[in-house]
Design an enzyme around this catalytic site. Structure first.
Site, PDB file in Angstrom:
ATOM      1  N   SER A 118       0.811  -1.204   0.000  1.00  0.00           N
ATOM      2  CA  SER A 118       0.000   0.000   0.000  1.00  0.00           C
ATOM      3  C   SER A 118       0.849   1.261   0.000  1.00  0.00           C
ATOM      4  O   SER A 118       0.315   2.363  -0.055  1.00  0.00           O
ATOM      5  CB  SER A 118      -0.931   0.006   1.220  1.00  0.00           C
ATOM      6  OG  SER A 118      -0.178  -0.174   2.408  1.00  0.00           O
ATOM      7  N   HIS A 139      -2.546  -3.057  -5.838  1.00  0.00           N
ATOM      8  CA  HIS A 139      -3.011  -2.683  -4.508  1.00  0.00           C
ATOM      9  C   HIS A 139      -4.527  -2.879  -4.427  1.00  0.00           C
ATOM     10  O   HIS A 139      -5.301  -2.039  -4.870  1.00  0.00           O
ATOM     11  CB  HIS A 139      -2.623  -1.227  -4.213  1.00  0.00           C
ATOM     12  CG  HIS A 139      -3.054  -0.758  -2.856  1.00  0.00           C
ATOM     13  ND1 HIS A 139      -3.280   0.574  -2.561  1.00  0.00           N
ATOM     14  CD2 HIS A 139      -3.296  -1.444  -1.700  1.00  0.00           C
ATOM     15  CE1 HIS A 139      -3.643   0.681  -1.306  1.00  0.00           C
ATOM     16  NE2 HIS A 139      -3.665  -0.528  -0.765  1.00  0.00           N
ATOM     17  N   GLU A 151      -5.594  -0.538  -7.424  1.00  0.00           N
ATOM     18  CA  GLU A 151      -4.625   0.494  -7.788  1.00  0.00           C
ATOM     19  C   GLU A 151      -3.439  -0.220  -8.439  1.00  0.00           C
ATOM     20  O   GLU A 151      -2.730  -0.982  -7.783  1.00  0.00           O
ATOM     21  CB  GLU A 151      -4.190   1.234  -6.516  1.00  0.00           C
ATOM     22  CG  GLU A 151      -3.660   2.622  -6.755  1.00  0.00           C
ATOM     23  CD  GLU A 151      -3.380   3.356  -5.450  1.00  0.00           C
ATOM     24  OE1 GLU A 151      -3.304   4.587  -5.494  1.00  0.00           O
ATOM     25  OE2 GLU A 151      -3.219   2.706  -4.388  1.00  0.00           O
ATOM     26  N   ASN A 189      -3.294   6.018  -0.576  1.00  0.00           N
ATOM     27  CA  ASN A 189      -2.789   6.285   0.767  1.00  0.00           C
ATOM     28  C   ASN A 189      -2.090   7.621   0.910  1.00  0.00           C
ATOM     29  O   ASN A 189      -1.948   8.131   2.016  1.00  0.00           O
ATOM     30  CB  ASN A 189      -1.887   5.140   1.220  1.00  0.00           C
ATOM     31  CG  ASN A 189      -2.705   3.943   1.651  1.00  0.00           C
ATOM     32  OD1 ASN A 189      -3.733   4.087   2.298  1.00  0.00           O
ATOM     33  ND2 ASN A 189      -2.285   2.754   1.270  1.00  0.00           N
TER      34      ASN A 189
END
Length: 295
Positions: A118, A139, A151, A189
């Site tokens: 992440s 991800h 992702e 993130n």
């Protein structure tokens, strides 16, 4: 692409294995710990039962999905014929680096090696292998069988054909892939974790309590859960690790982890996984844990 290997049978790993197996792929689920493997497969079975109760799958589909999952503690054997390996181990650079070195040695030359990281650099992991153009980030979001986003992180050396393959594969899983470039935190993130960290700062500074902060964000911003509850769900140790990657990557004080977050992790208050974080997840799951206890 038919043979998939997933490294790590934890929350993300078993969710990824579940998703691929339900989409008719053969999946080798690998973990160094036999108990973790058993728990991972049990979790998949439980989640399939939940889908079955909601009439989203049939009993036959559940059985087929479980039959496609092959648990193993022998990584070398499990990945020997893999077309794609997805690493879903702990969010720790050293652990992931060692895994990628082994995968590069054990996997067929044409295998794509992906990581579910992440926040950790895809380019940095690729540099540990002799196939950097075949390294990519996938991800997934938690819970994997439900959340639609993947992702897809393209490292500095990731090739166009590999990227296109993973984008198409993600769609085959019923997901919506979004291609992003390899910078700290990627997109998800880089935006989400500073928001969670700021919510923790707001609590730390005494502006409002846990319930109040989460209520404002749920009702005022239409978030499905408040940032402190979400942090518990993700794992406070994971939140801290990602904030440290952002802080190290950007050298910017705005990414510094809140001292309260640091102290809670040091005290072993990880959220749901430890049954205690910003909320109490013991049997009755009723009480807010006073943050002052960890300040």
């Amino acid at each position: 692409m038919k043979n998939i290997a997933v490294i790590g049978a934890g929350t993300m790993g078993n969710g990824i294995a579940h998703t691929f197996a339900q989409s008719d792929f053969t999946v080798h689920l690998v973990d160094i710990n036999e108990d973790s493997l058993e728990k991972g497969v049990a979790t998949i079975s439980k989640n399939l039962d939940r889908q079955l109760s909601k009439e989203r799958i049939t009993e036959a589909k559940k059985k087929e999905t479980l039959q496609r999952i092959i648990p193993s503690t022998d990584m070398q054997n499990a990945v020997s014929e893999a077309d794609l390996v997805i690493e879903a181990a702990s969010e720790n650079l050293q652990i992931k680096t060692e895994i990628f070195k082994k995968l590069d040695e054990y996997c067929p030359a044409n295998a794509i090696l992906a990581t579910n990281t992440s926040s950790i650099s895809i380019t940095q992991l690729a540099a540990q292998t002799k196939r950097p153009e075949q390294i990519i980030g996938m991800h997934f979001m938690n819970p994997v069988p439900i959340m639609k986003l993947v992702e897809v992180i393209r490292g500095y050396t990731t090739s166009e054909p590999v990227t296109n393959t993973i984008m198409a594969l993600s769609e085959q899983l019923g997901k919506t892939p979004v291609e992003v470039n390899d910078y700290p935190g990627f997109v998800a993130n880089r935006i989400l974790m500073p928001m969670i960290n700021e919510a923790i700062e707001t609590l730390y500074n005494g502006v409002a309590g846990v319930m109040e902060i989460d209520t404002v964000m749920r009702l005022g911003m239409a978030h499905p859960m408040g940032p402190l509850q979400l942090a518990d769900f993700i794992g406070l140790d994971v939140c801290l690790a990602i904030m440290e990657v952002l802080y190290e990557g950007f050298k910017n004080p705005k990414y510094a982890p809140c001292p309260l977050l640091v102290n809670m992790v040091r005290a072993g208050k990880m959220g749901i996984k430890s049954k205690e974080g910003f909320y109490d997840y013991s049997e009755n799951r009723k009480a807010e844990v006073p943050a002052a206890q960890f300040a």
